[in-house]
Enzyme design. Structure first.
Site, mmCIF file in Angstrom:
data_model
loop_
_atom_site.group_PDB
_atom_site.id
_atom_site.type_symbol
_atom_site.label_atom_id
_atom_site.label_comp_id
_atom_site.label_asym_id
_atom_site.label_seq_id
_atom_site.Cartn_x
_atom_site.Cartn_y
_atom_site.Cartn_z
ATOM 1 N N LYS A 49 0.823 -1.180 -0.085
ATOM 2 C CA LYS A 49 -0.099 -0.076 0.079
ATOM 3 C C LYS A 49 0.799 1.323 0.024
ATOM 4 O O LYS A 49 0.616 2.314 -0.579
ATOM 5 C CB LYS A 49 -0.948 0.006 1.227
ATOM 6 C CG LYS A 49 -2.164 -1.159 1.164
ATOM 7 C CD LYS A 49 -2.685 -1.247 2.365
ATOM 8 C CE LYS A 49 -3.758 -2.481 2.248
ATOM 9 N NZ LYS A 49 -4.151 -3.240 3.288
ATOM 10 N N GLN A 93 -5.556 -2.423 9.482
ATOM 11 C CA GLN A 93 -5.006 -3.594 8.593
ATOM 12 C C GLN A 93 -5.368 -4.952 9.586
ATOM 13 O O GLN A 93 -5.071 -5.035 10.725
ATOM 14 C CB GLN A 93 -3.409 -3.408 8.596
ATOM 15 C CG GLN A 93 -2.670 -4.559 7.716
ATOM 16 C CD GLN A 93 -3.163 -4.346 6.494
ATOM 17 O OE1 GLN A 93 -3.146 -3.358 5.711
ATOM 18 N NE2 GLN A 93 -3.508 -5.617 5.776
ATOM 19 N N ASP A 116 -12.178 1.318 3.439
ATOM 20 C CA ASP A 116 -12.080 0.291 3.305
ATOM 21 C C ASP A 116 -13.604 -0.454 3.564
ATOM 22 O O ASP A 116 -13.859 -1.396 3.294
ATOM 23 C CB ASP A 116 -11.535 -0.564 4.788
ATOM 24 C CG ASP A 116 -10.461 -1.580 4.229
ATOM 25 O OD1 ASP A 116 -10.335 -1.708 3.052
ATOM 26 O OD2 ASP A 116 -10.014 -2.336 5.303
#
Ligand code: NAP
Length: 289
Positions: A49, A93, A116
Site C-alpha cells: 500500500k 490492517q 475500506d
C-alpha cells in the site's frame, strides 16, 4: 486457452488515472494505516500500500502499535486521524490480535474516512445500493476487473463461494446491485460442485488452495479467483523454504475449459490495492468539495 484477466494491467491503468488526478489537486490524499502486532503477511500488505501510494503521489502513514496495546490507545489513535484534516482515509490492517475487537475500532472511524468500507454506515449504503459510500476494496476490484474486460453482469448467474464479511458477502451484494442473479455457497453447501458449475460467473473466496478443479467448472465460464494462500514448498536451504502464493482455483486444470480466468498472483490482488486508493481519492475529493 481461457482469456487471462490481467489484474496488474488494469491496476497500472488505474494507477495512471489516479496519478493524473492527484497531479491536479492542491494537496495530497493521505491514508493512515493502523497495524496492530507483527503479522508477517500484514507487513507485506502495508508495504504494498505504501508503494502504491508513493507511485500515485498520495501519502500513506503507517502506525504500528504493539500486540498488547489497550483498546483505549487504539481508539485515541483513530480519533487523532478522524480530527486531522490532512488525513482523508483510515484503514485498520486486518487481522488484529484476538484480544481486541476489530468491530469497535472500525466503528470508531468516521464513515467519510472509512475507505475500506467495513463500518456499518458504509455497509448499509452498499446494501441500499447507494453510491455515496465506500465499497470494500476487494469487491470493488472484482467489479472493476469484470467491467474492464467488458464482461456483462446484469442478468447473469453469479456464484460466490465464501460468505465472509470482508469478501464473500459484500461481493454478493455488489453483484446483486449490478442486477446479477446471485447464489452464495459456503462450507455447508451440499453438492458445491453442481452449484459452481451452474454459474456464468464464478467467484471463489474460500481460502482453500486449488479448491476448484476441472470437475467444478464448465465450458465458457468466467472464473474470478480471490484466494491467496502462501504455500510452503521444498526447502531452498537449511533455513529457508520456497513459498508460493496459491489461489483457490487450480489454474492449469481449468484453463482449457473456462472462457476467462483471473490468475493468482496477478488477478484480484493488484485490483484490491488499486481500488482502495480509488476510494481514498474519492474521500479526498468529497472532503475538499
Ligand atoms: P474467510 O473469512 O476464511 O472465509 C472463507 C469462506 O469460505 C467462508 O465463508 C467459508 O464458509 C467458505 N468455505 C471454506 N471452505 C469451504 C468449502 N469447502 N466449500 C465452500 N465454501 C467454503 O476468508 P476471506 O477473508 O473471505 O478470504 C478468502 C480468501 O480470499 C483467502 O484466501 C484470502 O487470503 C483471500 N483474500 C484475497 C484478497 C485479495 O485481494 N485477492 C483480499 C481478501 C482476501 P463458512 O462460512 O461456512 O465457514
Amino acid at each position: 486457452m481461457a482469456i487471462v484477466l490481467d489484474g496488474k494491467k488494469v491496476r497500472d491503468e488505474i494507477k495512471k488515472e489516479l496519478r493524473e488526478k492527484i497531479g491536479g489537486f492542491s494537496g495530497k490524499p493521505k491514508l493512515a494505516i493502523i497495524q496492530i502486532g507483527n503479522n508477517k503477511e500484514s507487513a507485506a500488505y502495508v508495504r504494498q500500500k505504501k508503494l502504491f501510494a508513493e507511485s500515485i503521489g498520495a501519502l500513506a502513514e503507517h502506525i504500528q502499535l504493539s500486540a498488547d496495546v489497550q483498546l483505549a490507545e487504539v481508539l485515541k489513535t483513530v480519533e487523532r486521524f478522524n480530527k486531522d484534516t490532512d488525513t482523508h482515509g483510515i484503514l485498520l490492517q486486518l487481522p488484529i490480535p484476538e484480544t481486541l475487537d476489530s468491530d469497535v475500532i472500525i466503528e470508531a472511524i468516521l464513515p467519510g474516512k472509512d475507505v475500506d468500507g467495513l463500518g456499518s454506515v458504509n455497509v448499509k449504503l452498499l446494501w441500499e445500493n447507494k453510491t455515496t459510500g465506500f465499497t470494500p476494496a476487494t469487491t470493488k476490484g472484482i467489479l472493476s476487473l469484470l467491467h474492464y474486460y467488458k464482461i456483462p453482469v446484469a442478468g447473469k448467474r453469479v456464484v460466490v463461494v465464501g460468505r465472509s464479511f470482508l469478501v464473500g458477502k459484500p461481493t454478493a451484494i455488489a453483484l446483486l446491485n449490478a442486477d446479477a442473479t446471485v447464489t452464495v455457497a459456503h462450507s455447508k453447501t451440499v453438492n458445491c460442485s453442481e452449484v459452481t458449475r451452474s454459474a456464468d460467473i464464478l467467484i471463489i473466496a474460500a481460502g482453500k488452495p486449488h479448491f476448484i478443479q476441472k470437475d467444478d467448472v464448465r465450458e465458457g465460464q468466467i472464473v474470478i479467483d480471490v484466494g491467496i494462500t502462501a504455500v510452503t514448498g521444498e526447502k531452498l536451504n537449511d533455513e529457508v523454504a520456497e513459498v508460493t502464493i496459491t489461489g483457490d482455483v487450480h489454474f492449469d486444470d481449468v484453463k482449457d475449459i473456462v472462457g476467462a480466468i483471473s490468475p493468482v498472483p496477478g488477478g484480484v490482488g493488484p485490483m484490491t490495492v488499486a481500488s482502495l486508493f480509488q476510494n481514498l481519492v474519492s474521500a479526498y475529493e468529497r472532503q475538499n468539495s
